[in-house]
Design an enzyme around this catalytic site. Structure first.
Site, PDB file in Angstrom:
ATOM      1  N   TYR A 100      24.894  28.818 -82.334  1.00 18.30           N
ATOM      2  CA  TYR A 100      24.144  30.069 -82.110  1.00 18.30           C
ATOM      3  C   TYR A 100      25.037  31.157 -81.522  1.00 18.30           C
ATOM      4  CZ  TYR A 100      19.426  28.446 -83.179  1.00 18.30           C
ATOM      5  OH  TYR A 100      18.319  28.005 -83.825  1.00 18.30           O
ATOM      6  N   ASP A 122      13.291  27.325 -73.684  1.00 15.90           N
ATOM      7  CA  ASP A 122      13.985  27.348 -74.973  1.00 15.90           C
ATOM      8  C   ASP A 122      15.423  26.909 -74.760  1.00 15.90           C
ATOM      9  OD1 ASP A 122      13.452  28.504 -77.911  1.00 15.90           O
ATOM     10  OD2 ASP A 122      15.554  28.803 -77.366  1.00 15.90           O
ATOM     11  N   ARG A 162       8.155  20.636 -79.930  1.00 19.13           N
ATOM     12  CA  ARG A 162       7.542  21.972 -80.000  1.00 19.13           C
ATOM     13  C   ARG A 162       6.020  21.870 -79.957  1.00 19.13           C
ATOM     14  NH1 ARG A 162      11.881  25.251 -82.291  1.00 19.13           N
ATOM     15  NH2 ARG A 162      10.577  27.049 -81.999  1.00 19.13           N
TER      16      ARG A 162
HETATM   17  O1  CP3 Z   1       8.587  21.556 -77.372  1.00 22.56           O
HETATM   18  C1  CP3 Z   1       7.994  22.402 -76.708  1.00 22.56           C
HETATM   19  O2  CP3 Z   1       6.773  22.616 -76.791  1.00 22.56           O
HETATM   20  C2  CP3 Z   1       8.779  23.151 -75.644  1.00 22.56           C
HETATM   21  C3  CP3 Z   1       9.214  24.460 -76.008  1.00 22.56           C
HETATM   22  C4  CP3 Z   1      10.428  24.687 -76.894  1.00 22.56           C
HETATM   23  C5  CP3 Z   1      10.684  25.962 -77.469  1.00 22.56           C
HETATM   24  N1  CP3 Z   1      11.902  25.912 -78.080  1.00 22.56           N
HETATM   25  C6  CP3 Z   1       9.810  27.156 -77.362  1.00 22.56           C
HETATM   26  C7  CP3 Z   1       9.864  28.150 -78.455  1.00 22.56           C
HETATM   27  C8  CP3 Z   1      11.494  23.854 -77.232  1.00 22.56           C
HETATM   28  C9  CP3 Z   1      11.734  22.385 -76.922  1.00 22.56           C
HETATM   29  C10 CP3 Z   1      12.422  24.644 -77.978  1.00 22.56           C
HETATM   30  C11 CP3 Z   1      13.713  24.129 -78.465  1.00 22.56           C
HETATM   31  C12 CP3 Z   1      14.474  24.909 -79.439  1.00 22.56           C
HETATM   32  N2  CP3 Z   1      14.638  26.270 -79.504  1.00 22.56           N
HETATM   33  C13 CP3 Z   1      15.298  24.350 -80.433  1.00 22.56           C
HETATM   34  C14 CP3 Z   1      15.505  22.872 -80.635  1.00 22.56           C
HETATM   35  C15 CP3 Z   1      14.369  22.271 -81.362  1.00 22.56           C
HETATM   36  C16 CP3 Z   1      14.378  22.527 -82.843  1.00 22.56           C
HETATM   37  O3  CP3 Z   1      13.316  22.973 -83.311  1.00 22.56           O
HETATM   38  O4  CP3 Z   1      15.373  22.244 -83.492  1.00 22.56           O
HETATM   39  C17 CP3 Z   1      15.895  25.393 -81.151  1.00 22.56           C
HETATM   40  C18 CP3 Z   1      16.828  25.263 -82.333  1.00 22.56           C
HETATM   41  C19 CP3 Z   1      15.481  26.608 -80.548  1.00 22.56           C
HETATM   42  C20 CP3 Z   1      15.884  28.001 -80.906  1.00 22.56           C
HETATM   43  C21 CP3 Z   1      14.721  28.798 -81.314  1.00 22.56           C
HETATM   44  N3  CP3 Z   1      13.763  29.281 -80.446  1.00 22.56           N
HETATM   45  C22 CP3 Z   1      14.361  29.207 -82.619  1.00 22.56           C
HETATM   46  C23 CP3 Z   1      15.127  28.872 -83.879  1.00 22.56           C
HETATM   47  C24 CP3 Z   1      13.185  29.966 -82.491  1.00 22.56           C
HETATM   48  C25 CP3 Z   1      12.454  30.699 -83.553  1.00 22.56           C
HETATM   49  C26 CP3 Z   1      11.667  29.734 -84.354  1.00 22.56           C
HETATM   50  C27 CP3 Z   1      10.382  30.287 -84.864  1.00 22.56           C
HETATM   51  O5  CP3 Z   1       9.564  29.427 -85.208  1.00 22.56           O
HETATM   52  O6  CP3 Z   1      10.207  31.523 -84.892  1.00 22.56           O
HETATM   53  C28 CP3 Z   1      12.801  29.965 -81.145  1.00 22.56           C
HETATM   54  C29 CP3 Z   1      11.612  30.605 -80.572  1.00 22.56           C
HETATM   55  C30 CP3 Z   1      10.644  29.684 -79.883  1.00 22.56           C
HETATM   56  N4  CP3 Z   1      10.981  28.804 -78.911  1.00 22.56           N
HETATM   57  C31 CP3 Z   1       9.239  29.620 -80.103  1.00 22.56           C
HETATM   58  C32 CP3 Z   1       8.746  28.667 -79.187  1.00 22.56           C
HETATM   59  C33 CP3 Z   1       7.309  28.255 -78.993  1.00 22.56           C
HETATM   60  C34 CP3 Z   1       8.420  30.441 -81.077  1.00 22.56           C
HETATM   61  C35 CP3 Z   1       8.483  31.876 -80.779  1.00 22.56           C
HETATM   62  C36 CP3 Z   1       7.344  32.578 -80.081  1.00 22.56           C
HETATM   63  O7  CP3 Z   1       6.415  32.058 -79.451  1.00 22.56           O
HETATM   64  O8  CP3 Z   1       7.441  33.803 -80.180  1.00 22.56           O
END
Ligand code: CP3
Length: 342
Positions: A149, A72, A23
């Site tokens: 999910y 994502d 991330r």
């Molecule tokens: O690594 C990177 O920089 C690439 C981008 C990336 C995102 N999601 C963008 C994102 C990656 C690799 C992911 C993977 C992801 N998404 C996982 C596996 C990694 C982990 O952390 O376990 C999971 C479980 C998800 C599902 C997901 N997406 C969740 C639970 C959330 C909300 C989390 C939060 O912090 O609010 C997201 C949203 C998300 N995906 C964000 C980003 C940058 C944040 C939301 C935003 O910008 O509005």
């Protein structure tokens, strides 16, 4: 080419330990927050130029040894027929969760190359920008985490609905996992074709499973995917959290490198993985909030456990947290490179 990340994936000698952060593009970066003023998360993912730009932000800002595509894990579920929303402060919400055999039947068996062509285009743009400089990581969610999910409708603590499906209606569970394994295999192979040098399979919630349940309900599907990637000829990283008791099974499912979370001792974890494979990790993401000398002490401790063995990739034990100070991210990259220089 800065190839220390690729060399570590292949268990070859490196000049210094490679480092990147799960991330690494996201809300802790001011540049990303500026982009989010204009677009929602899903809009960025849908716009190849924007997704490529966000992918490159941490590479330029911190000098990490790999770029990871901005997308994502839940993205492929949308063309499969899922109504996905990232609700403010709540994380992902699925408005039509999967509960029955008919729901599984209704999910489209997409060809990711077409259905997610914007992701492929984002990869091609990034590849063009950094070709010959920094390796590019593609990724997908593992079937267990995606199914969790899909069935729960969002995040969960106990995964009661998902596990009830396993125990009450195993044929429905297996039909869902089969479909997800097919889609994710195609998705990762398509990412390799579009320019990903390495792919990571995220099984973020796998730690909810006992070893017996993992072996029966999840492992065969992750194995199918990692076999398909291996056949395509690029390295893979297989990641889970709270996975200390599952590492030997995850390693058997596949992956050239296994991700370790911070709850796992790096040396002990590497023994469970098997010395013929690499490991990635495993700094506690919260350490990035600590005073600099404490950060350095803990970076050194991880490097000492890895002992400059071939196949260590420095990373956090899970994704970077939202309030993380950018300067500490930059400092960790410098520390890892300096303290591990061979
Ligand atoms: O690594 C990177 O920089 C690439 C981008 C990336 C995102 N999601 C963008 C994102 C990656 C690799 C992911 C993977 C992801 N998404 C996982 C596996 C990694 C982990 O952390 O376990 C999971 C479980 C998800 C599902 C997901 N997406 C969740 C639970 C959330 C909300 C989390 C939060 O912090 O609010 C997201 C949203 C998300 N995906 C964000 C980003 C940058 C944040 C939301 C935003 O910008 O509005």
């Amino acid at each position: 080419m800065n190839d220390r990340f690729l060399r570590a994936c292949r268990l070859e000698a490196v000049d210094a330990t490679p480092v990147w952060f799960m991330r690494q593009a996201g809300r802790y970066m001011a540049e990303y927050r500026a982009m989010r003023e204009k677009y929602t998360l899903l809009e960025i993912c849908d716009r190849p130029e924007a997704a490529a730009e966000v992918t490159l932000q941490p590479v330029r800002a911190f000098g990490v040894d790999a770029a990871i595509l901005f997308a994502d894990i839940l993205l492929p579920l949308v063309p499969m027929g899922i109504k996905l929303e990232f609700a403010k402060g709540e994380g992902p919400v699925i408005h039509n969760p999967v509960a029955t055999a008919a729901d599984v039947q209704a999910l489209s068996l997409i060809d990711a190359r077409d259905a997610l062509h914007n992701v492929m285009e984002a990869l091609s743009i990034v590849k063009r920008e950094i070709a010959g400089k920094t390796p590019l990581i593609g990724f997908a969610g593992a079937p267990f985490t995606l199914a969790a999910y899909l069935i729960e409708g969002g995040s969960s603590r106990s995964f009661t609905k998902a596990k009830r499906m396993m125990y009450e209606a195993p044929e429905v569970w297996h039909a869902l996992m089969d479909k997800l394994a097919t889609v994710v295999s195609g998705y990762l192979v398509a990412q390799a074709d579009a320019g990903a040098d390495v792919v990571q399979l995220f099984d973020s919630w796998v730690g909810a499973l006992s070893p017996e349940d993992y072996a029966e309900y999840a492992q065969p599907y992750s194995k199918r995917i990692l076999d398909a990637v291996k056949k395509r000829g690029i390295p893979s990283i297989h990641f889970g959290t709270e996975s200390a008791t599952l590492l030997h099974l995850m390693s058997a499912a596949g992956g050239d490198v296994l991700g370790l979370d911070w709850r796992t001792d790096l040396e002990g974890g590497w023994n469970s993985v098997g010395k013929g494979k690499g490991v990635q990790g495993n700094l506690d993401p919260v350490v990035l909030f600590a005073p600099r000398p404490e950060i350095e002490r803990r970076v050194k401790a991880i490097l000492a456990k890895a002992a400059n063995r071939n196949g260590h990739i420095f990373n956090l034990g899970h994704g970077i947290l939202q309030q993380t100070p950018e300067d500490n991210v930059r400092a960790v990259v410098e520390m890892v490179h300096e303290l591990s220089a061979r």
